[in-house]
Write a protein that holds these residues in place. Structure first.
Motif, PDB file in Angstrom:
ATOM      1  N   CYS A  28      98.394  25.720  57.219  1.00  0.00           N
ATOM      2  CA  CYS A  28      97.132  24.965  57.533  1.00  0.00           C
ATOM      3  C   CYS A  28      96.854  23.815  56.613  1.00  0.00           C
ATOM      4  N   GLY A  29      95.977  22.895  57.149  1.00  0.00           N
ATOM      5  CA  GLY A  29      95.666  21.920  56.143  1.00  0.00           C
ATOM      6  C   GLY A  29      94.371  21.088  56.861  1.00  0.00           C
ATOM      7  N   ILE A  30      94.062  20.018  56.215  1.00  0.00           N
ATOM      8  CA  ILE A  30      92.760  19.277  56.573  1.00  0.00           C
ATOM      9  C   ILE A  30      93.453  17.893  56.814  1.00  0.00           C
ATOM     10  N   GLY A  31      92.897  17.458  57.910  1.00  0.00           N
ATOM     11  CA  GLY A  31      93.083  16.198  58.648  1.00  0.00           C
ATOM     12  C   GLY A  31      91.683  15.008  58.606  1.00  0.00           C
ATOM     13  N   VAL A  32      92.100  13.935  59.239  1.00  0.00           N
ATOM     14  CA  VAL A  32      90.810  13.120  59.236  1.00  0.00           C
ATOM     15  C   VAL A  32      91.067  12.096  60.430  1.00  0.00           C
ATOM     16  N   ALA A  33      89.870  11.976  61.093  1.00  0.00           N
ATOM     17  CA  ALA A  33      90.002  11.073  62.445  1.00  0.00           C
ATOM     18  C   ALA A  33      88.741   9.825  62.166  1.00  0.00           C
ATOM     19  N   VAL A  34      88.843   8.714  62.893  1.00  0.00           N
ATOM     20  CA  VAL A  34      87.916   7.828  62.779  1.00  0.00           C
ATOM     21  C   VAL A  34      87.330   7.317  64.201  1.00  0.00           C
ATOM     22  N   SER A  35      86.159   6.851  64.207  1.00  0.00           N
ATOM     23  CA  SER A  35      85.495   6.212  65.276  1.00  0.00           C
ATOM     24  C   SER A  35      84.533   5.137  65.089  1.00  0.00           C
ATOM     25  N   ASP A  36      84.418   4.191  65.940  1.00  0.00           N
ATOM     26  CA  ASP A  36      83.390   3.189  65.703  1.00  0.00           C
ATOM     27  C   ASP A  36      81.826   3.722  66.064  1.00  0.00           C
ATOM     28  N   LYS A  37      82.058   4.760  66.842  1.00  0.00           N
ATOM     29  CA  LYS A  37      80.728   5.259  67.497  1.00  0.00           C
ATOM     30  C   LYS A  37      80.651   6.654  67.272  1.00  0.00           C
ATOM     31  N   PRO A  38      79.470   7.336  67.045  1.00  0.00           N
ATOM     32  CA  PRO A  38      79.271   8.566  66.714  1.00  0.00           C
ATOM     33  C   PRO A  38      79.603   9.630  67.887  1.00  0.00           C
ATOM     34  N   GLU A  39      79.499   9.075  69.059  1.00  0.00           N
ATOM     35  CA  GLU A  39      80.141   9.900  70.248  1.00  0.00           C
ATOM     36  C   GLU A  39      81.721  10.075  70.597  1.00  0.00           C
ATOM     37  N   GLY A  40      82.204   9.037  69.656  1.00  0.00           N
ATOM     38  CA  GLY A  40      83.749   9.134  69.917  1.00  0.00           C
ATOM     39  C   GLY A  40      83.939   7.761  71.127  1.00  0.00           C
ATOM     40  N   PRO A  41      85.402   7.862  71.350  1.00  0.00           N
ATOM     41  CA  PRO A  41      86.351   8.631  70.796  1.00  0.00           C
ATOM     42  C   PRO A  41      87.002   8.471  69.372  1.00  0.00           C
ATOM     43  N   PHE A  42      87.542   9.570  68.897  1.00  0.00           N
ATOM     44  CA  PHE A  42      88.122   9.447  67.570  1.00  0.00           C
ATOM     45  C   PHE A  42      89.561   9.276  67.507  1.00  0.00           C
ATOM     46  N   ALA A  43      89.977   8.444  66.644  1.00  0.00           N
ATOM     47  CA  ALA A  43      91.428   8.213  66.347  1.00  0.00           C
ATOM     48  C   ALA A  43      92.077   9.124  65.410  1.00  0.00           C
ATOM     49  N   ASP A  44      92.763   9.850  65.535  1.00  0.00           N
ATOM     50  CA  ASP A  44      93.451  10.816  64.452  1.00  0.00           C
ATOM     51  C   ASP A  44      94.314   9.935  63.508  1.00  0.00           C
ATOM     52  N   ARG A  45      94.040  10.015  62.290  1.00  0.00           N
ATOM     53  CA  ARG A  45      94.900   9.760  61.227  1.00  0.00           C
ATOM     54  C   ARG A  45      95.839  10.463  60.468  1.00  0.00           C
ATOM     55  N   GLY A  46      95.958  11.711  61.203  1.00  0.00           N
ATOM     56  CA  GLY A  46      96.731  12.761  60.792  1.00  0.00           C
ATOM     57  C   GLY A  46      96.295  13.680  59.289  1.00  0.00           C
ATOM     58  N   ALA A  47      97.155  14.316  58.658  1.00  0.00           N
ATOM     59  CA  ALA A  47      97.023  15.172  57.789  1.00  0.00           C
ATOM     60  C   ALA A  47      96.779  14.470  56.649  1.00  0.00           C
TER      61      ALA A  47
END
Length: 351
Positions: free
Chosen positions: A135-154
Motif C-alpha cells: 500500500c501507499g499514498i498518492g496525490v491528485a489535483v483539481s482546479d475545482k473542489p468538486e473535481g474532476p481530479f487528475a491523479d499524479r500517482g504514488a
C-alpha cells in the motif's frame, strides 16, 4: 372589508413560514384569525447528518463559501454544504477510467483535501485489505473542489519509505514548510514535502511522532499547542467496532505528544475525545476541525448506527469543547440532537 383583507394576507403569510427554522407558540394567536403567531427558534439537527456510507471524512471550505466533504469510496464521493448539517452530493473525484490504479485491485481510502498554491490537492491511500507492504499514498489535483481530479500517482509505498501500513495521510503547513503525517497501527510518522506539496522533499528524513495505538491522524494548532487526534480500536466491524477518537498535545509539530499527566503517545498513552454509546458504534476518523461564526469548534466523523450497521459508516457532527486546554465531545459520546453551527453568510458568498 379593507380590515378583513389585511387579516387574510397576514394569516396567509404566517402559514408559509419554513417549519425547519421556526416553531409555533399555540397560545399566541394573531388577531382575528386562528393561525398561531410564529416565534423564531434555534434550529437543531440530529445525528447522523448523512445516513449513507461516508467513511473517513475530510472537509474544506472552498472559495465559493461552501464546505466540501470527501470520503472513502470507489470514486471518492464529494458532498457540499453551507452549514455542516445539510449535505448534497455534487460529484466524484474520479471515474472508473481516471481512478488511481498503481496498486492493482486497491481501494481509495481516507482522502485528505487541501488548498495549495491555488489548486485543490487530494492526498489518498491506495491499498488492498491486508496489503501492508504494498500500500501507499498518492496525490491528485483539481482546479475545482468538486473535481474532476487528475491523479499524479504514488508519492511512496510502504516498502519504499520503510513504514509498514502507510495509509491515513494528513497534510499540514508549519513554519513555512509543508509536511505529511501518516501511519496505521505501525507507528505514526511525519516527513517534509517539496514546495508544491506533490512529492517528498529530496533528502527528507521521516520522524516518528506517535506509537502503534492509532491511525487516522490529524493535527490541529490551537494557541501554543499542536493537538494530535487519532483513532484507536477497530474501525470496520459494524456494531462491534471499537473505534475511539483520542488525543495528545505538544508544543512542537514533531512531538513529544503527551497526555494530561505527561505520558507519551509514542508509548501508546492518550486522552479520550469521543467513544461509542448505545446508539452509535465505532466513532472515529475525524475530519478537520471547523470553527463557526460564534467561535465554536465542530468535528465531522463516521460511526455505525447500531440499529442498522449494514448502512455502513454514516456521517456525524459534534461540537468540540476545550476544558483547561484539552479537547472533548460533550459527554464523550455522539450527540442525538444539538443546535446547528452558526454561519451568518452561508454558501455562495465567498470567503
Amino acid at each position: 372589508m379593507k380590515r378583513l383583507l389585511i387579516v387574510f394576507f397576514a394569516c396567509s403569510a404566517l402559514s408559509g413560514v419554513d417549519s425547519g427554522t421556526q416553531h409555533i407558540e399555540a397560545a399566541q394567536l394573531a388577531p382575528d384569525c386562528q393561525t398561531p403567531r410564529v416565534k423564531k427558534a434555534a434550529r437543531t439537527y440530529r445525528n447522523p447528518v448523512v445516513s449513507v456510507n461516508l467513511p473517513d471524512p475530510t472537509v474544506i471550505k472552498a472559495g465559493d463559501g461552501y464546505f466540501y466533504l470527501y470520503a472513502t469510496g470507489r470514486h471518492t464521493p464529494v458532498f457540499r454544504s453551507s452549514n455542516l448539517v445539510d449535505w448534497e452530493k455534487v460529484g466524484n473525484c474520479f471515474t472508473d477510467g481516471t481512478r488511481p490504479s498503481w496498486e492493482p485491485q486497491a481501494g481509495i481510502w481516507a482522502p485528505d483535501i487541501n488548498r495549495i498554491d491555488g489548486k485543490y490537492v487530494l492526498y489518498y491511500s491506495h491499498s488492498v485489505w491486508g496489503g501492508e507492504w504494498t500500500c501507499g499514498i498518492g496525490v491528485a489535483v483539481s482546479d475545482k473542489p468538486e473535481g474532476p481530479f487528475a491523479d499524479r500517482g504514488a508519492m511512496f509505498r510502504s516498502n519504499t519509505i520503510g513504514v509498514q501500513n502507510s495509509i491515513d495521510q494528513f497534510y499540514i503547513e508549519d513554519g513555512g514548510k509543508k509536511y505529511l503525517i501518516w501511519g496505521s497501527f505501525r507507528g505514526i510518522y511525519c516527513i517534509e514535502l517539496e514546495d508544491d506539496g506533490l512529492a517528498v522533499k529530496a533528502g527528507a528524513e521521516k520522524i516518528r511522532i506517535a506509537g502503534t495505538a492509532t491511525e487516522a491522524s490529524y493535527v490541529h494548532r490551537r494557541g501554543k499547542y499542536y493537538y494530535y487526534f487519532g483513532s484507536a480500536g477497530t474501525c470496520c466491524e459494524g456494531a462491534n467496532s471499537t473505534y475511539t477518537v483520542v488525543a495528545g498535545r505538544s508544543e512542537s509539530l514533531f512531538g513529544p505528544y503527551l497526555t494530561k499527566d505527561g505520558r507519551s503517545l509514542t508509548d501508546n498513552y492518550y486522552e479520550v475525545v469521543l467513544h461509542g454509546n448505545a446508539i452509535f458504534a465505532g466513532p472515529g476518523h475525524n475530519a478537520e476541525i471547523v470553527t463557526d461564526d460564534e467561535g465554536n469548534d465542530w468535528m465531522l466523523y463516521h460511526a455505525y448506527l447500531k440499529s442498522n450497521p449494514e448502512n455502513g459508516r454514516v456521517l456525524l457532527l459534534d461540537r468540540i469543547v476545550w476544558d483547561d486546554g484539552w479537547p472533548a465531545v460533550p459527554g464523550l459520546t455522539p450527540s442525538g440532537e444539538s443546535d446547528v453551527p452558526v454561519f451568518r453568510s452561508e454558501g455562495g458568498m465567498g470567503e
